[in-house]
Design a protein around this motif. Structure first.
Motif, short mmCIF file in Angstrom:
data_model
loop_
_atom_site.label_atom_id
_atom_site.label_comp_id
_atom_site.label_asym_id
_atom_site.label_seq_id
_atom_site.Cartn_x
_atom_site.Cartn_y
_atom_site.Cartn_z
N UNK A 151 56.96 -57.92 12.24
CA UNK A 151 58.20 -57.95 13.01
C UNK A 151 58.78 -59.35 13.01
N UNK A 152 60.08 -59.41 12.92
CA UNK A 152 60.75 -60.71 12.91
C UNK A 152 60.62 -61.41 14.26
N UNK A 153 60.52 -62.71 14.22
CA UNK A 153 60.45 -63.50 15.45
C UNK A 153 61.84 -63.53 16.08
N UNK A 154 61.96 -63.02 17.30
CA UNK A 154 63.24 -62.98 17.98
C UNK A 154 63.54 -64.34 18.62
N UNK A 155 64.73 -64.80 18.37
CA UNK A 155 65.15 -66.09 18.93
C UNK A 155 66.48 -65.89 19.65
N UNK A 156 66.55 -66.21 20.95
CA UNK A 156 67.81 -65.98 21.70
C UNK A 156 68.96 -66.87 21.25
N UNK A 204 72.90 -63.21 12.65
CA UNK A 204 71.89 -64.17 12.19
C UNK A 204 70.48 -63.63 12.35
N UNK A 205 70.23 -62.82 13.38
CA UNK A 205 68.91 -62.24 13.53
C UNK A 205 68.58 -61.28 12.39
N UNK A 206 69.58 -60.60 11.86
CA UNK A 206 69.35 -59.75 10.69
C UNK A 206 69.16 -60.57 9.42
N UNK A 207 69.81 -61.72 9.35
CA UNK A 207 69.70 -62.54 8.14
C UNK A 207 68.39 -63.32 8.10
N UNK A 208 67.97 -63.84 9.24
CA UNK A 208 66.76 -64.65 9.28
C UNK A 208 65.62 -63.85 9.91
N UNK A 209 65.17 -62.84 9.18
CA UNK A 209 64.08 -61.99 9.63
C UNK A 209 62.78 -62.48 8.99
N UNK A 210 62.11 -63.39 9.66
CA UNK A 210 60.87 -63.97 9.15
C UNK A 210 59.69 -63.45 9.97
N UNK A 211 58.59 -63.08 9.32
CA UNK A 211 57.43 -62.56 10.06
C UNK A 211 56.69 -63.69 10.79
N UNK A 212 55.84 -63.28 11.72
CA UNK A 212 55.02 -64.23 12.47
C UNK A 212 53.71 -64.43 11.71
N UNK A 269 68.26 -74.06 14.75
CA UNK A 269 67.67 -74.51 13.49
C UNK A 269 66.19 -74.15 13.39
N UNK A 270 65.52 -73.94 14.52
CA UNK A 270 64.12 -73.53 14.47
C UNK A 270 63.96 -72.18 13.82
N UNK A 271 64.77 -71.21 14.21
CA UNK A 271 64.70 -69.88 13.61
C UNK A 271 65.31 -69.85 12.21
N UNK A 272 66.23 -70.73 11.92
CA UNK A 272 66.87 -70.76 10.60
C UNK A 272 65.97 -71.40 9.55
N UNK A 273 65.50 -72.62 9.87
CA UNK A 273 64.80 -73.42 8.86
C UNK A 273 63.41 -73.87 9.30
N UNK A 274 62.98 -73.48 10.51
CA UNK A 274 61.65 -73.86 10.97
C UNK A 274 61.56 -75.27 11.52
N UNK A 275 62.68 -75.91 11.78
CA UNK A 275 62.70 -77.27 12.32
C UNK A 275 63.49 -77.27 13.61
N UNK A 276 62.87 -77.77 14.67
CA UNK A 276 63.52 -77.86 15.97
C UNK A 276 64.07 -79.27 16.18
N UNK A 277 65.29 -79.33 16.65
CA UNK A 277 65.92 -80.62 16.95
C UNK A 277 65.48 -81.06 18.33
N UNK A 278 64.80 -82.19 18.40
CA UNK A 278 64.32 -82.71 19.68
C UNK A 278 65.39 -83.50 20.40
N UNK A 279 66.15 -84.32 19.70
CA UNK A 279 67.20 -85.12 20.33
C UNK A 279 68.15 -85.63 19.25
N UNK A 280 69.43 -85.71 19.63
CA UNK A 280 70.44 -86.32 18.77
C UNK A 280 70.76 -87.70 19.33
N UNK A 281 70.67 -88.71 18.49
CA UNK A 281 70.87 -90.09 18.93
C UNK A 281 71.99 -90.73 18.11
N UNK A 282 73.22 -90.29 18.35
CA UNK A 282 74.38 -90.89 17.69
C UNK A 282 74.71 -92.18 18.45
N UNK A 283 74.62 -93.30 17.76
CA UNK A 283 74.72 -94.60 18.42
C UNK A 283 75.98 -95.38 18.04
#
Length: 337
Positions: free
Chosen positions: A46-51, A57-65, A212-226
């Protein structure tokens, strides 16, 4: 002899392949995924559900656990299995990072059609619950995340409007906010608005990149535009505009302060004059009340006696007395002090 050497070599290869390379260790900051003949071991199809993803997008990024292996070891694997280790520690990277080209800044166009450079960093980490997307979903997940982040950033810069800048520029809040509003007259220019609201821009980027976590497996922790730096010519023009507006703001503040000072001084002068008038009138009112009480209690004779007694000290201090007689009236004495 050659057959014996071949057998010895085959045994050494099997020992190295099966027993030596069959054991592996997972570090504390790593997670491992095992593939058998190229297929990852799954916990659920079953695909990992991401709110943070919409229905499309949930239909496009259906990745198993996937089944992940935590820190520890040594672990054993068969020769037909392969271990994919992933570092899940939080890392940082410059916005200018691009494996395909070298660049010193990210160019973006503001709503005023000004090209400006954006610099900063992002903090990210690999999502332990979306390892399929990171390991097998795309070839270069970090490159995809950077491209997604920069596209969202450019869209936001192109449409950014300061939430309170418009009302301050048209002057409707100057009377209400006083000097603080005058200090913000430099708002209304897109680059100035962006510079003043970098925390707001960073918060927006973090919200938009939660998927981005459900799309590419990378979670953005913080944006630091300076930094938001326009070209030198534009920067000089903005400096001139800001200097002029700051001068106007300073003049408005000075004029307002002078007016308030004059009003305060006028109020104090009125209070002083009122107090002086009351001080002069108070003895006369007290004397009138005393005379009225004397006349009411003793009659006109008592009042005349009181007046005569009050004249005696004055006559004692007089240097000369002039008495005049007027027809039909009693003579009057005038004391010259």
């Amino acid at each position: 002899m050659m057959m014996f050497a071949f057998i010895i070599g085959l045994l050494l290869y099997v020992i190295f392949k099966v027993f030596v390379r069959a054991f592996y260790v997972v570090k504390p900051n790593e997670r491992a995924v095992i593939t058998s003949f190229g297929r990852a071991q799954r916990i659920s199809e079953d695909a990992v559900q991401d709110p943070n993803l919409n229905a499309d997008e949930q239909q496009r990024y259906r990745y198993p656990l996937l089944r992940t292996i935590g820190p520890g070891g040594p672990y054993f694997k068969w020769p037909w299995q392969e271990v994919h280790k992933v570092d899940i520690a939080t890392q940082s990277i410059d916005l200018t990072w691009d494996p395909t080209k070298h660049q010193k800044t990210i160019e973006a166009v503001t709503k005023d059609n000004l090209t400006t450079g954006v610099d900063g960093q992002i903090r990210y980490r690999v999502s332990a619950s979306h390892l399929y997307a990171y390991c097998f979903g795309v070839d270069s997940p970090l490159e995809h995340v950077m491209g997604y982040f920069i596209s969202v950033l450019r869209e936001r810069v192109a449409n950014f409007v300061d939430p309170k800048g418009q009302s301050l520029v048209d002057g409707t809040e100057l009377a209400e906010q006083g000097g603080s509003a005058a200090a913000e007259l430099s708002e209304g220019v897109s680059i100035n608005d962006l510079r003043k609201n970098l925390p707001l821009l960073n918060d927006y980027m973090e919200q938009q990149c939660r998927s981005t976590g459900a799309r590419y497996g990378i979670e953005l922790d913080a944006a630091l535009i300076t930094q938001i730096d326009p070209p030198p010519a534009v920067d000089r023009a903005l400096s001139a505009i800001n200097s002029t507006r700051n001068q106007v703001a300073a003049d408005i503040s000075t004029a307002r302060a002078d007016a308030e000072q004059q009003i305060t001084m006028s109020k104090r002068a009125v209070d002083i004059a009122s107090n002086n008038a009351q001080a002069e009138v108070a003895p006369l009112l007290e004397l009138a009340g005393t005379l009225a009480e004397i006349k009411a209690s003793g009659g006109p004779q008592a009042l005349a006696a009181y007046v005569r007694n009050m004249r005696i000290p004055l006559l004692g201090r007089a240097r000369r007395i002039v008495q005049s007689a007027v027809t039909g009236t009693r003579p009057a004495a005038v004391a010259d002090h």
